[in-house]
Design a protein around this motif. Structure first.
Motif, PDB file in Angstrom:
ATOM      1  N   MET A  58      33.262  40.902  48.198  1.00 30.09           N
ATOM      2  CA  MET A  58      33.795  40.581  47.029  1.00 30.09           C
ATOM      3  C   MET A  58      35.492  40.739  47.404  1.00 30.09           C
ATOM      4  O   MET A  58      36.324  40.156  46.743  1.00 30.09           O
ATOM      5  CB  MET A  58      33.562  41.134  45.749  1.00 30.09           C
ATOM      6  N   SER A  59      35.655  41.783  48.349  1.00 31.02           N
ATOM      7  CA  SER A  59      36.913  41.931  48.586  1.00 31.02           C
ATOM      8  C   SER A  59      37.595  41.025  49.794  1.00 31.02           C
ATOM      9  O   SER A  59      38.721  41.024  50.080  1.00 31.02           O
ATOM     10  CB  SER A  59      37.096  43.415  49.307  1.00 31.02           C
ATOM     11  N   LEU A  60      36.825  40.024  50.181  1.00 28.38           N
ATOM     12  CA  LEU A  60      37.332  39.112  51.215  1.00 28.38           C
ATOM     13  C   LEU A  60      38.093  38.015  50.498  1.00 28.38           C
ATOM     14  O   LEU A  60      37.997  37.658  49.318  1.00 28.38           O
ATOM     15  CB  LEU A  60      35.946  38.321  52.068  1.00 28.38           C
ATOM     16  N   PRO A  61      38.908  37.248  51.229  1.00 23.69           N
ATOM     17  CA  PRO A  61      39.840  36.200  50.887  1.00 23.69           C
ATOM     18  C   PRO A  61      38.847  34.830  50.367  1.00 23.69           C
ATOM     19  O   PRO A  61      39.290  33.929  51.037  1.00 23.69           O
ATOM     20  CB  PRO A  61      40.866  36.120  51.743  1.00 23.69           C
ATOM     21  N   VAL A  62      37.848  35.029  49.850  1.00 24.87           N
ATOM     22  CA  VAL A  62      37.032  33.877  49.505  1.00 24.87           C
ATOM     23  C   VAL A  62      36.564  33.914  48.154  1.00 24.87           C
ATOM     24  O   VAL A  62      36.624  34.944  47.529  1.00 24.87           O
ATOM     25  CB  VAL A  62      35.614  34.191  50.204  1.00 24.87           C
ATOM     26  N   LYS A  63      36.819  32.474  47.487  1.00 27.29           N
ATOM     27  CA  LYS A  63      36.586  32.355  45.916  1.00 27.29           C
ATOM     28  C   LYS A  63      35.022  32.891  45.893  1.00 27.29           C
ATOM     29  O   LYS A  63      33.952  32.665  46.551  1.00 27.29           O
ATOM     30  CB  LYS A  63      36.667  30.844  45.681  1.00 27.29           C
ATOM     31  N   THR A  64      34.948  33.354  44.502  1.00 30.54           N
ATOM     32  CA  THR A  64      33.715  33.634  44.041  1.00 30.54           C
ATOM     33  C   THR A  64      32.542  32.705  44.085  1.00 30.54           C
ATOM     34  O   THR A  64      31.102  32.880  44.373  1.00 30.54           O
ATOM     35  CB  THR A  64      33.854  34.240  42.451  1.00 30.54           C
ATOM     36  N   GLY A  65      33.003  31.463  43.802  1.00 36.16           N
ATOM     37  CA  GLY A  65      32.043  30.264  43.805  1.00 36.16           C
ATOM     38  C   GLY A  65      31.484  29.972  45.178  1.00 36.16           C
ATOM     39  O   GLY A  65      30.331  29.637  45.420  1.00 36.16           O
ATOM     40  N   SER A  66      32.242  30.342  46.336  1.00 33.32           N
ATOM     41  CA  SER A  66      31.779  30.262  47.731  1.00 33.32           C
ATOM     42  C   SER A  66      30.851  31.192  48.082  1.00 33.32           C
ATOM     43  O   SER A  66      29.948  30.794  48.725  1.00 33.32           O
ATOM     44  CB  SER A  66      33.099  30.407  48.630  1.00 33.32           C
TER      45      SER A  66
ATOM     46  N   LEU B 282      25.876  28.326  36.358  1.00 37.21           N
ATOM     47  CA  LEU B 282      25.333  29.189  35.738  1.00 37.21           C
ATOM     48  C   LEU B 282      25.682  30.447  36.200  1.00 37.21           C
ATOM     49  O   LEU B 282      26.160  31.498  35.784  1.00 37.21           O
ATOM     50  CB  LEU B 282      24.014  28.927  35.023  1.00 37.21           C
ATOM     51  N   ILE B 283      25.032  30.720  37.556  1.00 32.59           N
ATOM     52  CA  ILE B 283      25.060  31.766  38.372  1.00 32.59           C
ATOM     53  C   ILE B 283      26.517  32.390  38.458  1.00 32.59           C
ATOM     54  O   ILE B 283      27.148  33.280  38.540  1.00 32.59           O
ATOM     55  CB  ILE B 283      24.480  31.818  39.624  1.00 32.59           C
ATOM     56  N   GLY B 284      27.516  31.075  38.907  1.00 28.62           N
ATOM     57  CA  GLY B 284      29.028  31.495  39.226  1.00 28.62           C
ATOM     58  C   GLY B 284      29.483  32.118  38.042  1.00 28.62           C
ATOM     59  O   GLY B 284      30.448  32.777  38.101  1.00 28.62           O
ATOM     60  N   LYS B 285      28.973  31.746  36.681  1.00 28.88           N
ATOM     61  CA  LYS B 285      29.662  32.185  35.378  1.00 28.88           C
ATOM     62  C   LYS B 285      29.573  33.530  35.237  1.00 28.88           C
ATOM     63  O   LYS B 285      30.364  34.304  34.739  1.00 28.88           O
ATOM     64  CB  LYS B 285      29.211  31.389  34.503  1.00 28.88           C
ATOM     65  N   VAL B 286      28.210  34.101  35.540  1.00 29.73           N
ATOM     66  CA  VAL B 286      27.746  35.385  35.123  1.00 29.73           C
ATOM     67  C   VAL B 286      27.546  36.281  36.336  1.00 29.73           C
ATOM     68  O   VAL B 286      27.107  37.501  36.447  1.00 29.73           O
ATOM     69  CB  VAL B 286      26.472  35.312  34.483  1.00 29.73           C
ATOM     70  N   PHE B 287      27.975  35.798  37.746  1.00 31.16           N
ATOM     71  CA  PHE B 287      27.885  36.386  38.887  1.00 31.16           C
ATOM     72  C   PHE B 287      28.499  38.036  39.042  1.00 31.16           C
ATOM     73  O   PHE B 287      27.825  38.994  39.050  1.00 31.16           O
ATOM     74  CB  PHE B 287      28.217  35.649  40.044  1.00 31.16           C
ATOM     75  N   LYS B 288      29.635  38.078  38.446  1.00 29.00           N
ATOM     76  CA  LYS B 288      30.457  39.344  38.611  1.00 29.00           C
ATOM     77  C   LYS B 288      29.965  40.196  37.321  1.00 29.00           C
ATOM     78  O   LYS B 288      29.870  41.349  37.514  1.00 29.00           O
ATOM     79  CB  LYS B 288      32.046  39.188  38.315  1.00 29.00           C
ATOM     80  N   LYS B 289      29.548  39.741  36.320  1.00 30.02           N
ATOM     81  CA  LYS B 289      29.194  40.234  35.073  1.00 30.02           C
ATOM     82  C   LYS B 289      27.708  41.119  35.272  1.00 30.02           C
ATOM     83  O   LYS B 289      27.520  42.231  35.141  1.00 30.02           O
ATOM     84  CB  LYS B 289      29.359  39.618  33.773  1.00 30.02           C
ATOM     85  N   MET B 290      27.175  40.307  35.604  1.00 25.80           N
ATOM     86  CA  MET B 290      25.663  40.688  36.142  1.00 25.80           C
ATOM     87  C   MET B 290      25.783  41.808  37.323  1.00 25.80           C
ATOM     88  O   MET B 290      24.843  42.806  37.085  1.00 25.80           O
ATOM     89  CB  MET B 290      24.685  39.551  36.673  1.00 25.80           C
ATOM     90  N   ASN B 291      26.503  41.751  38.337  1.00 27.80           N
ATOM     91  CA  ASN B 291      26.380  42.611  39.305  1.00 27.80           C
ATOM     92  C   ASN B 291      27.085  43.820  38.887  1.00 27.80           C
ATOM     93  O   ASN B 291      26.489  44.780  39.173  1.00 27.80           O
ATOM     94  CB  ASN B 291      27.278  42.108  40.694  1.00 27.80           C
TER      95      ASN B 291
END
Length: 523
Positions: free
Chosen positions: A102-110, A263-272
């Protein structure tokens, strides 16, 4: 897109890094491991072809060959569903290097896309190993037109999509709920064991044979089609060459997967965040300090480590579960009636030690016990205990897991009405092989360790150590069948094999306490 592909390549490199290299020397070409992977794929494909061909021959006798593709599609979908449920944690959610990624310069969607594609790639390999041999077997038996092969090859790419979605939803739900409890792994293990027992035991109580089984298979296929409409679409498309069914199957699979990805993209950070935070007890109380020997302390630590990992327990315990469940079920099953061939009972008596050995070959916990120390290996190496005690504590866990095999051997000897000599030989081989998998697994893991894993699945299921240990064990078990063919009697074959097994165990143990000691210190 380039970033997604780069992430996928890095993740696959992390998974296959140890499997495609020998030890820690990355400069050496891992030809032996590449050959081993190729041999594994070809071997699994050959077994799948043989199974599909024999099943197809049986169905063909009752003019029911058309249900073979649907049956195997349902089987592989169920396999993907059951195996993916326990891959969600560690692949999509709760993976070890989450903070770094998550610290990489990459979008969460990617990042989400790369994790989903990785999950798809792992499952797609197993779909290929089942469905391609099925198509070949069906082609030989049914001689379908070219559209069968064209539609079959197209649908293979889309078969795992919906099962992955269902498994991910279930796995996410289980992981989320379990994270709220103290013993989350225990809950996962219990549910998984119940599913495995149901799959193993229930077919043993189906006593009908021949046409009744075919009718049952057809009825079951129709039931699957009603519950899982995509299976019906697959049948119409591949078997009956229905182009509308093909388009519907492909379209529904893709749309569902895209919606799930969003859907996973929407809840990815919260669930982790929720899963990785977990639940912590705050009512700590000072208790009585108990003193034990170094061996006991290490054994308890190793046993706790073992049961803390669902994937570790399931991957190394399924053979023992299958063995115990089968042995207990045999007490309530009339084998001669079930098989319909009285002479087959004698053959079962002869191969019973082979069956037990095969189950034990998949039950080595030591093949990953060194690697699972990970970057904390220095902690156990710095303890004021001998290397021998460390080895014995790890092997003791393996003995604990395989100990029920002795009970299974006794039950099998009772059901099959073995003589006293045959029973003693069966018990001797069971105990000897239990010792073999523990010592051999430890030696292989010392030779091929992996301390840079990002998920336990890599070490337990996909490492060089696990592949070499399991398939070498299966090969050693298979030698029993060769000796049965060469030697004139059951007793003589297993007596010689038992003696050779004991001598092998002694030699391996001596290597462990000499070479293994030096190797462990050098790690």
């Amino acid at each position: 897109m380039k970033k997604v592909l780069r992430l996928i390549s890095v993740q696959l490199g992390a998974i296959l890094g140890d499997m495609l290299s020998i030890g820690n020397n990355r400069k050496r070409k891992p030809k032996a491991i590449y050959f081993g992977v190729l041999l594994f794929v070809l071997g699994m494909g050959s077994i799948a072809f043989f199974y599909c061909f024999m099943l197809g021959k049986g169905l063909q006798m009752y003019n029911s060959i058309d249900i073979l593709p649907a049956m195997m599609m349902a089987v592989i979908s169920m396999i993907v569903l059951l195996t993916t449920v326990f891959k969600v944690k560690g692949t999509i959610f709760g993976f070890k290097d989450y903070d770094m990624v998550m610290s990489l310069p990459v979008k969460t969607g990617s990042i989400v896309a790369s994790r989903l594609i990785l999950l798809y790639s792992i499952n797609f390999l197993f779909v290929l190993m089942i469905m391609i041999p099925m198509m070949i077997a069906y082609g030989v038996l049914a001689n379908p037109g070219y559209l069968f092969y064209l539609y079959g090859l197209l649908t293979i790419w889309f078969i795992p999509l919906v099962p992955i979605i269902l498994a991910s939803v279930l796995g996410t739900g289980i992981t989320y709920i379990a994270s709220k409890f103290r013993h989350s792994n225990l809950a996962n293990i219990i549910v998984s064991v119940i599913l495995i027992l149901a799959i193993i035991v229930l077919p043993l109580f189906v006593k009908d044979t021949g046409e009744e089984i075919v009718n049952f298979s057809r009825a079951l296929t129709e039931q699957v089609n009603s519950i899982y409409p995509l299976a019906d679409m697959y049948t119409k498309a591949v078997v009956h060459n229905n182009s509308m069914a093909l388009v519907s199957f492909l379209g529904i699979s893709v749309v569902c997967f895209l919606l799930y990805s969003l859907l996973i993209g929407k809840v990815f950070k919260k669930m982790n965040t929720v899963i990785m935070t977990g639940r912590y007890r705050t009512n700590y109380k000072m208790g009585e300090l108990k003193q034990t020997t170094p061996f006991q302390a290490l054994y308890k630590k190793e046993l706790a480590r073992y049961f803390s990992s669902t994937i570790y327990v399931l991957n190394t315990g399924v053979g023992i579960i299958m063995l115990i469940a089968g042995a207990v079920a045999l007490l309530f099953v009339d084998l001669e009636q079930m098989l319909g061939v009285p002479q087959a009972l004698d053959m079962i008596r002869k191969v019973s030690p082979i069956f037990i050995s095969f189950c034990l070959a998949t039950s080595s916990t030591t093949m990953a016990s060194i690697s699972l120390e990970g970057k904390n290996l220095w902690v156990i190496k710095s303890l004021p205990v001998s290397t021998k005690v460390i080895f014995l504590s790890k092997m003791a866990v393996n003995f604990t897991i395989t100990a029920p095999s002795v009970i299974a051997a006794v039950l099998i000897s009772i059901v099959l009405e073995l003589s006293m000599i045959q029973t003693l030989l069966l018990l001797g081989i069971t105990i000897g092989f239990s010792f073999f998998v523990a010592v051999f697994g430890m030696l292989v893991n010392l030779k091929l360790p992996n301390f840079n894993w990002t998920t336990e699945t890599v070490v337990v299921k996909q490492s060089a150590s696990s592949v070499v240990t399991i398939f070498s064990g299966i090969g050693i078990a298979a030698l029993q069948y060769l000796m049965l063919l060469i030697l004139p009697s059951f007793e003589l074959a297993y007596l010689i094999y038992g003696i050779l097994l004991i001598l092998t165990d002694i030699a391996l143990y001596k290597i462990l306490i000499t070479w293994g000691n030096k190797r462990f210190v050098a790690l």
